[in-house]
Design a protein around this motif. Structure first.
Motif, PDB file in Angstrom:
ATOM      1  N   ALA A  52      78.162 -66.781   0.762  1.00  0.00           N
ATOM      2  CA  ALA A  52      79.242 -66.714   0.112  1.00  0.00           C
ATOM      3  C   ALA A  52      79.149 -66.153  -1.257  1.00  0.00           C
ATOM      4  CB  ALA A  52      79.952 -67.913  -0.066  1.00  0.00           C
ATOM      5  N   VAL A  53      77.856 -66.494  -1.865  1.00  0.00           N
ATOM      6  CA  VAL A  53      77.614 -65.934  -3.194  1.00  0.00           C
ATOM      7  C   VAL A  53      77.317 -64.449  -3.013  1.00  0.00           C
ATOM      8  CG1 VAL A  53      75.914 -65.927  -5.015  1.00  0.00           C
ATOM      9  CG2 VAL A  53      76.587 -67.900  -4.204  1.00  0.00           C
ATOM     10  N   THR A  54      76.477 -63.905  -2.015  1.00  0.00           N
ATOM     11  CA  THR A  54      76.237 -62.600  -1.601  1.00  0.00           C
ATOM     12  C   THR A  54      77.302 -61.702  -1.479  1.00  0.00           C
ATOM     13  OG1 THR A  54      74.307 -63.325  -0.421  1.00  0.00           O
ATOM     14  CG2 THR A  54      75.045 -61.129  -0.042  1.00  0.00           C
ATOM     15  N   GLY A 169      77.192 -68.736 -16.095  1.00  0.00           N
ATOM     16  CA  GLY A 169      76.329 -67.366 -16.057  1.00  0.00           C
ATOM     17  C   GLY A 169      76.540 -66.620 -14.524  1.00  0.00           C
ATOM     18  N   ALA A 170      77.338 -67.292 -13.704  1.00  0.00           N
ATOM     19  CA  ALA A 170      77.699 -66.678 -12.675  1.00  0.00           C
ATOM     20  C   ALA A 170      78.787 -65.455 -12.887  1.00  0.00           C
ATOM     21  CB  ALA A 170      78.275 -67.694 -11.407  1.00  0.00           C
ATOM     22  N   ILE A 194      69.654 -65.792 -17.743  1.00  0.00           N
ATOM     23  CA  ILE A 194      70.729 -66.643 -18.076  1.00  0.00           C
ATOM     24  C   ILE A 194      70.726 -67.837 -16.953  1.00  0.00           C
ATOM     25  CG2 ILE A 194      73.239 -67.512 -18.600  1.00  0.00           C
ATOM     26  CD1 ILE A 194      73.686 -64.462 -18.909  1.00  0.00           C
ATOM     27  N   ASN A 195      70.460 -67.296 -15.845  1.00  0.00           N
ATOM     28  CA  ASN A 195      70.425 -68.650 -14.699  1.00  0.00           C
ATOM     29  C   ASN A 195      69.116 -69.174 -14.712  1.00  0.00           C
ATOM     30  OD1 ASN A 195      73.363 -68.392 -14.062  1.00  0.00           O
ATOM     31  ND2 ASN A 195      72.684 -66.786 -12.624  1.00  0.00           N
ATOM     32  N   PHE A 249      82.438 -69.557 -21.442  1.00  0.00           N
ATOM     33  CA  PHE A 249      82.403 -68.149 -20.573  1.00  0.00           C
ATOM     34  C   PHE A 249      82.617 -67.098 -21.287  1.00  0.00           C
ATOM     35  CE2 PHE A 249      85.205 -65.194 -18.723  1.00  0.00           C
ATOM     36  CZ  PHE A 249      84.554 -64.509 -17.944  1.00  0.00           C
ATOM     37  N   VAL A 250      83.609 -66.991 -22.452  1.00  0.00           N
ATOM     38  CA  VAL A 250      83.961 -65.660 -23.024  1.00  0.00           C
ATOM     39  C   VAL A 250      82.835 -65.660 -24.049  1.00  0.00           C
ATOM     40  CG1 VAL A 250      85.348 -64.804 -24.722  1.00  0.00           C
ATOM     41  CG2 VAL A 250      86.422 -65.944 -22.732  1.00  0.00           C
TER      42      VAL A 250
END
Length: 263
Positions: A52-54, A169-170, A194-195, A249-250
């Protein structure tokens, strides 16, 4: 709403639910006495999550490339993060049901020793019946019985930070690409850095602590009730950490764009 975003929301919902259910896997391993087998079976769900991430990342990147309105993009990303948080809450409520179903799957796999047979059994008449009978509603006592004084507060804090960083980070590198279009590829390449911070927290502090607790339960040094309380608290910190990503996030996106401009 754009079809790409609808697909991303669905994929992200699946990813977040599986990520939440992952916290209860060690409990299933303790109850079945088959920790290694438990993680082997759960890898099937993790494969679904990674797939799903891919698909999620390129779909989201393509959408950002086609839409330049900053305010619209921020709303979309905030919506995705909110859906992640909602999925985490749903996953928390599904944990009792998941534990029953997954315990049965682990025991079945121990007999058949075949993942394909386990998957086929899940769709059989017997498998569907067991899934239906496994549905359980969380009880209030699960929360009221937790001894908050004995909870590993430092580990819960690390988990909260780790989840917030991973969630933001995603998406932050993708949005950073819209802030600095000429550096889009560089921004995207900063995502692993980041991750990596969250991975360090998980690998050095969180996973070892949970692994020790798991062994302590098996050795009788820690009660299963205390371990369950820790797992519930970890799920709670994940939910809070996911929503926290809305606030970072921003700033994280602008930081990535700044770093991309100066490396």
């Amino acid at each position: 709403m754009d079809k790409q975003i609808v697909i991303v929301l669905i994929l992200n919902f699946i990813i977040s639910i599986i990520g939440t259910l992952a916290y209860s896997v060690r409990l299933v391993g303790v109850r079945t006495g088959k920790i290694a087998v438990t993680f082997a079976v759960f890898n099937v769900l993790m494969l679904v999550s990674r797939t799903a991430v891919t698909f999620q990342s390129p779909l989201l990147t393509k959408f950002v490339e086609s839409n330049s309105s900053s305010n619209d993009l921020i709303r979309i990303f905030n919506l995705i993060i909110v859906i992640s948080g909602i999925a985490s809450v749903v996953g928390a409520f599904l944990i009792p049901t998941f534990q029953k179903m997954f315990s049965k799957a682990v025991n079945h796999f121990s007999i058949e020793r075949s993942i394909p047979k386990l998957i086929l059994h899940s769709f059989s008449k017997t498998g569907v019946k067991y899934i239906r009978n496994s549905i359980a509603i969380p009880v209030k006592e699960s929360l009221t019985s937790i001894n908050f004084k004995n909870l590993p507060k430092r580990i819960l804090f690390y988990n909260f930070i780790s989840v917030a960083i991973i969630t933001a980070g995603a998406f932050a590198p993708i949005y950073a690409g819209s802030i600095a279009p000429e550096l889009r590829a560089t921004c995207l390449s900063l995502s692993p850095i980041i991750n990596g911070t969250a991975t360090i927290l998980t690998s050095i502090f969180i996973d070892p602590h949970l692994s020790i607790m798991t062994d302590d339960v098996i050795d009788g040094k820690c009660s299963e009730e205390e371990f369950r309380g820790c797992v519930i608290a970890m799920v709670g910190s994940k939910v809070v950490g996911t929503f926290m990503a809305l606030f970072i996030f921003v700033p994280a996106s602008y930081l990535i764009a700044f770093v991309a401009n100066y490396i």
